[in-house]
Motif scaffolding. Structure first.
Motif, mmCIF file in Angstrom:
data_model
loop_
_atom_site.group_PDB
_atom_site.id
_atom_site.type_symbol
_atom_site.label_atom_id
_atom_site.label_comp_id
_atom_site.label_asym_id
_atom_site.label_seq_id
_atom_site.Cartn_x
_atom_site.Cartn_y
_atom_site.Cartn_z
ATOM 1 N N ARG A 32 -19.371 75.092 -52.927
ATOM 2 C CA ARG A 32 -20.267 76.291 -52.427
ATOM 3 C C ARG A 32 -21.358 76.171 -53.584
ATOM 4 N N ASP B 4 -14.853 79.559 -45.309
ATOM 5 C CA ASP B 4 -13.789 79.468 -46.530
ATOM 6 C C ASP B 4 -12.197 79.515 -45.830
ATOM 7 N N GLN C 276 -19.515 82.789 -44.718
ATOM 8 C CA GLN C 276 -19.152 82.024 -45.767
ATOM 9 C C GLN C 276 -17.436 82.260 -45.983
ATOM 10 N N HIS D 19 -22.292 73.401 -46.498
ATOM 11 C CA HIS D 19 -21.632 73.643 -45.017
ATOM 12 C C HIS D 19 -21.961 72.761 -43.977
ATOM 13 N N HIS E 182 -25.500 78.286 -49.036
ATOM 14 C CA HIS E 182 -24.232 78.361 -48.775
ATOM 15 C C HIS E 182 -23.433 77.217 -48.911
#
Lengths: 838, 209
Positions: free
Chosen positions: A217, B29, B25, A173, A170
């Motif tokens: 990412r 974002d 996600q 994060h 992920h």
């Protein structure tokens, strides 16, 4: 006193702020942290339920001002008040005030006011004005601080860069970003990162928000720009961190606990797993303690008569040295007092003198030869308890040898730089000499949790693990780390392990700090049951510690210190003087004084006992007292006299049948009549209670309720007698755990019987110092706990974070388990989910 | 199908947990653009904890208990502002449903309205502030307009919430971290409105399944 509650997204921030506050107020100010989210509150965020739990005790106390950082901290604090209100906790609305003032400035200002005894309104008002001083200092129109230079490293410092691709599923994060932030914070170097894939950045690597804004990412290329003194190390560490996916497993789950290093079993060692001895986390360089085995040079041997005179003098000095030693806790001084007996043991002295007079040996050679042989003999004994005493003998032997060789014994063991001591077997004297600021931890090759040295290590707060299999590798390592709560040992820990260790260390310290800052608050469960938390006291040092650590009284005052180490019977006046000295530092709370528990492992020089094959099942405690009625009468009179003007109660140890309590009551009444007739001031009437440590006492609570005013469970002896497992036997440690279902069942039975009879039940054994065991004791119905002074804060904190109803159900479930290990597992599972209760 | 039963409500919550997990996600974002980038991770942590709790807790078999467990768990696990907001929302639902066996479409809209009021009271947000409210309010309105069939009503609510979440992009954020960005918050969809859209999408699929 109005308290202060700090609500923050970050536990570290709030903890650091509470330290600033305590600098201003001194250590006994009630500032409490409610910060972080997740099982151990280490993640960034806020938890309304946790905040409610922290606030609850203040609702029943004097109240508190709550300061919050921002966003969810404010919402969660408001929600916490609603939760308390919904649970019917009165006082939430009146006594808790959420204050919008800036958290750092307001915390200091509010704490100073609160400490001065100001009202809730006054504290809030002071907090609100806290920004004024800063505004005045900077001038009203001070420009907002400009943002720093945008990432460029200082021109005069060579900057290093590190490019890598992020592989975390992920991206970076919250959790991996947090790991990165923590790692970056360890370095002096300025660390920034850019997302080369989307052109964002640079952002400081110490900023969660900054890293979040880079939107890194999976598959993104990232550049670290590192400059400053330790840039090289930082780059290497960052590379390893990235290789380890920033502490995240390949599937994105939480990393598991890195397995402790398992080294091969050393030759002659045992295959037994490591034993956790003394709680705490330590990391540092290993330092073998072989250096302590001083090379004692013997001078030229004089005439046998002169050597014998030297021996006598050395024994006297050693004995005096022990007599004047005041370091350590009650347990430690008791141990030394017992050692002193050996110095006057005629059999030993005669054997040493024979070596001098007949064989022409020097005093040193004779003493060393004889005592080491004796220690070896103890070490080879079948009886584990006696085997454990070999360490005491070696310790004593060294003491006298040093005197004979003219070598001053090190008063303190203080390696510089601080280190983790590696010892073969920790000797009590070394444990007492170890300076906790320099001895970070102790790794021993052998030893048991019940050894004297282990007790001393715990009382001094030095983390300790016994592990034969890690020992050899540790001696050759550069860095060793250990966790004295779990028994884990790391040899040259890698970065992952270091991160874990640092986290635990931080957590441990933060927890100690919370305990410390709330130790004077009452221990009331979330559902309103108040548990009295007392301290165990064995000497004046303990007594002072009890008061300092927030104990509400003394649940067990051991009187053995008055008698151990003495060669003759102390007079009644001497006993009163000795008790007075220990009572002096105590506050006004209840004071439960136990009559002498002599015998078994604590023999007295002036009350010689015939040897017993099994002293724990022999003449000890009140059984011995009844055999020396004049001595016992003088003990009782001394206790009554010393208790004048105090809330004193008397407790009798090792009671087995009700007629013993009746006999003790008659003797106490006789002591009172004697003192009354002589016109000597004393406390009367007194409550007369008993220790419950013998199974028969546990099974006959109803009968005992007629002659005993209260019960206090001695969990150590009760466990040993219920499970038929001797306390000193290291091979039986799974049967020495007071949370064994059979012991819990017994305790629940005692509480049920006592409740029917209207008698109070407390616990004064070691279990009361262990939050996990203490939680179960409360669940079984125990009403007060008497712990080691330095554990009072921890026990109170545990009580405040849980509810009696939950503990009752948990204790019922625990009693249905098969083993103590299952019980511990069950409690951890259940209470950990509530966020660090234990 | 005309009622939200405890079984359907349980399936709603579990389905929300799945949708949040799949879209974590995306939510992060959205949040990274105008906030602290943790909305997806926070919501995911919270709803996974709820799912775990519900799986291990068969006792939450009436609406009141089910919503209460959900609310309490979110309060203590989400970590961000959505913890108290969503947690308080579900606690309010729990209170509304305390003695009710099932909800028809009108009841459901009433209950959600009360939950919305709780969010607004707690978060002090007005429509147009670029928050959860901007998706939830039009969704409830659409639900009321769609009539008595709960399948149709919840589907209408889900569609309205989705459209409304997209429509938060041109708004100026006035609450939470995003408000620090001022004008720069314009042009990005609100993450909270988006998680509300997922919540209602899950409701529609639970009743329509």
């Amino acid at each position: 006193m109005i308290g202060l509650v700090l609500v923050s997204h970050s536990r570290a921030l709030a903890t650091a702020l509470s330290q600033l506050v305590l600098q201003m107020t001194g250590p006994d100010f009630p500032v409490v942290v409610a910060a972080g989210v997740g099982d151990d509150h280490q993640e960034i965020g806020t938890d309304a339920v946790h905040i409610a739990e922290v606030l609850q005790p203040f609702c029943e106390g004097d109240g508190a001002v709550v300061l919050m950082d921002l966003g969810s901290a404010v919402l969660s604090a408001q929600t916490a008040l609603e939760l308390l209100d919904a649970e019917g906790i009165t006082g939430a609305a009146d006594k808790i005030r959420l204050c919008a003032a800036p958290i750092v400035e307001a915390a200091i200002a509010a704490a100073v006011q609160a400490k001065a005894g100001a009202s809730l309104d006054a504290v809030v008002s002071e907090a609100k004005g806290a920004l004024a001083a800063k505004a005045a200092q900077l001038g009203d129109d001070a420009p907002a601080p400009s943002a720093g230079p945008d990432g460029a490293a200082a021109a005069d410092e060579a900057g290093l860069t590190l490019d890598l691709v992020i592989e975390n599923p992920h991206g970076l994060h919250a959790r991996p970003a947090a790991t990165l932030v923590q790692t970056a914070a360890r370095f002096q170097a300025d660390i920034r990162l850019r997302n080369l894939s989307n052109g964002r950045g640079p952002a400081p690597a110490r900023s969660m928000t900054g890293i979040g804004l880079l939107q890194i990412r999976k598959g993104d290329a990232v550049r670290f720009e590192v400059s400053g003194t330790d840039a090289g190390t930082a780059v290497a560490t960052l590379r390893e961190l990235a290789d380890a996916r920033f502490g995240e497993a390949a599937d994105g789950s939480e990393p598991g606990t890195p397995a402790p290093v398992m080294t091969p079993t050393p030759v002659g060692g045992t295959g037994t797993p490591p034993v956790a001895i003394s709680e705490g986390i330590a990391i540092g360089r290993p330092l073998p303690l072989a250096s302590l085995e001083v090379d004692l040079r013997d001078g030229p041997t004089a005439t046998p008569a002169e050597e014998r005179a030297r021996l006598t003098e050395a024994l006297r000095q050693a004995s005096d040295g022990i007599g004047t030693s005041h370091i350590g806790s009650g347990a430690a001084t008791d141990i030394l007092a017992a050692q002193a007996l050996i110095l006057s043991d005629p059999a030993v002295i005669e054997a040493v003198e024979t070596r001098i007079l007949r064989d022409g040996q020097s005093a040193l050679a004779a003493w060393r030869g004889e005592t080491q042989a004796l220690a070896d003999a103890y070490g080879a004994m079948e009886d584990d308890y006696l085997r454990a005493r070999a360490a005491d003998l070696r310790d004593l032997s060294n003491r006298v040898c040093r005197i004979l060789a003219g070598v001053t014994a090190p008063q303190t063991l203080a390696p510089e730089p601080p280190a983790i001591l590696l010892v073969d077997e920790l000797l009590p004297g070394d444990a007492m000499a170890a300076d906790p600021r320099h001895v970070l931890g102790i790794l021993a090759r052998s030893g048991s949790p019940t050894a004297h040295a282990a007790i001393i290590a715990r009382s001094r707060g030095i983390p300790m693990v016994v592990s034969a299999r890690d020992w050899t590798a540790a001696a050759e390592a550069e860095t060793v780390a250990l966790d004295g709560a779990t028994g884990e040992v790391w040899i040259d820990p890698d970065d992952d392990a270091r991160l874990l260790i640092a986290g635990r260390q931080r957590d441990h310290l933060a927890r100690l700090q919370v305990f410390d800052s709330t130790k004077h608050l009452p221990a009331t469960t979330l559902d309103g049951v108040t548990i009295a938390v007392f301290a165990n006291v064995g000497n004046a040092t303990d007594a002072a510690a009890a008061t300092e650590n927030g104990a509400e009284g003394v649940g067990l005052l051991r009187t053995e210190f008055v008698y151990l180490g003495r060669q003759s019977v102390p007079t009644e006046d001497e006993q009163v003087a000795a008790l007075d000295a220990v009572f002096a530092p105590l506050g006004p709370g209840p004071l439960v004084v136990r009559t002498p528990d002599i015998g078994a492992d604590k023999p007295l020089a002036f009350l010689p006992q015939p040897p017993e094959h099994n002293p724990f099942l022999g003449i000890r405690g009140v059984r011995l007292s009844f055999r020396h009625p004049d001595f016992f009468a003088s003990n009782l009179r001394a206790i009554l006299r010393a208790g004048t003007g105090r809330d004193l109660r008397i407790m009798v140890p090792m009671v087995t049948s009700p007629d013993e309590m009746e006999q003790a009551r008659a003797l106490a009444q006789a002591a009172h009549r004697t003192l009354e007739a002589q016109g000597i001031p004393h406390v009367w009437p007194v409550s007369l209670g008993m220790m419950v440590e013998v199974p028969s006492a546990a099974l006959m609570v109803e009968q005992f309720s007629r002659s005993a005013d209260f019960f206090s469970i001695g969990t150590n002896d009760l466990t040993q007698y219920i499970l038929a497992a001797e306390r000193g036997n290291a091979d039986l440690d799974d049967l020495q755990d007071p949370v064994h279902p059979a012991v819990l069942q017994t305790i629940a039975g005692i509480c049920a019987g006592a409740r029917t009879a209207g008698r109070h039940v407390g616990v004064c054994g070691d279990a009361a110092s262990d939050p996990l065991a203490a939680a179960l004791l409360i669940g079984c119905g125990v009403q007060s706990l008497s712990a080691r002074a330095n554990r009072v804060g921890a026990i109170k904190a545990m009580v405040r974070r849980t509810s009696a109803a939950v503990l009752q159900r948990l204790a019922e479930e625990a009693r249905r388990c098969d083993t103590a290990a299952q019980v511990r597992h069950l409690v951890r599972e259940s209470l950990d989910a509530r966020g660090g209760v234990i | 199908m005309d009622h939200l039963t405890p079984a359907l409500a349980r399936s709603w919550i579990l389905s929300t947990a799945r949708l949040i997990e799949q879209n974590a996600q995306h939510l992060s974002d959205l949040d990274a653009a105008i906030g602290d980038g943790d909305h997806g991770a926070n919501m995911s942590r919270g709803f996974q904890a709820v799912a775990k709790k519900l799986e291990g807790d068969a006792k939450a078999d009436d609406l009141g208990a089910l919503f209460k467990v959900t609310g309490m768990t979110l309060l203590s696990t989400v970590g961000g502002a959505s913890g108290p907001l969503y947690g308080g929302f579900f606690l309010d639902l729990g209170k509304q449903c305390a003695s009710r066996a099932a909800l028809d479409a009108k009841d459901l809209a009433d209950v959600l309205d009360s939950g919305l009021a709780d969010i607004q009271r707690r978060g002090k947000a007005q429509p147009g502030d670029k928050t959860m409210v901007d998706a939830l309010a039009p969704a409830i309105a659409a639900m009321r307009a769609a009539g008595d069939d709960i399948v149709t009503a919840t589907r209408a609510a889900a569609d309205a919430a989705r459209n409304a979440a997209t429509a938060t992009a041109p708004l100026l954020a006035r609450k939470g971290r995003a408000s620090y960005l001022g004008e720069r918050s314009i042009g990005h969809e609100d993450p909270g409105a988006n998680s509300v859209a997922l919540l209602l999408d899950a409701l529609a699929s639970a009743t329509g399944a």
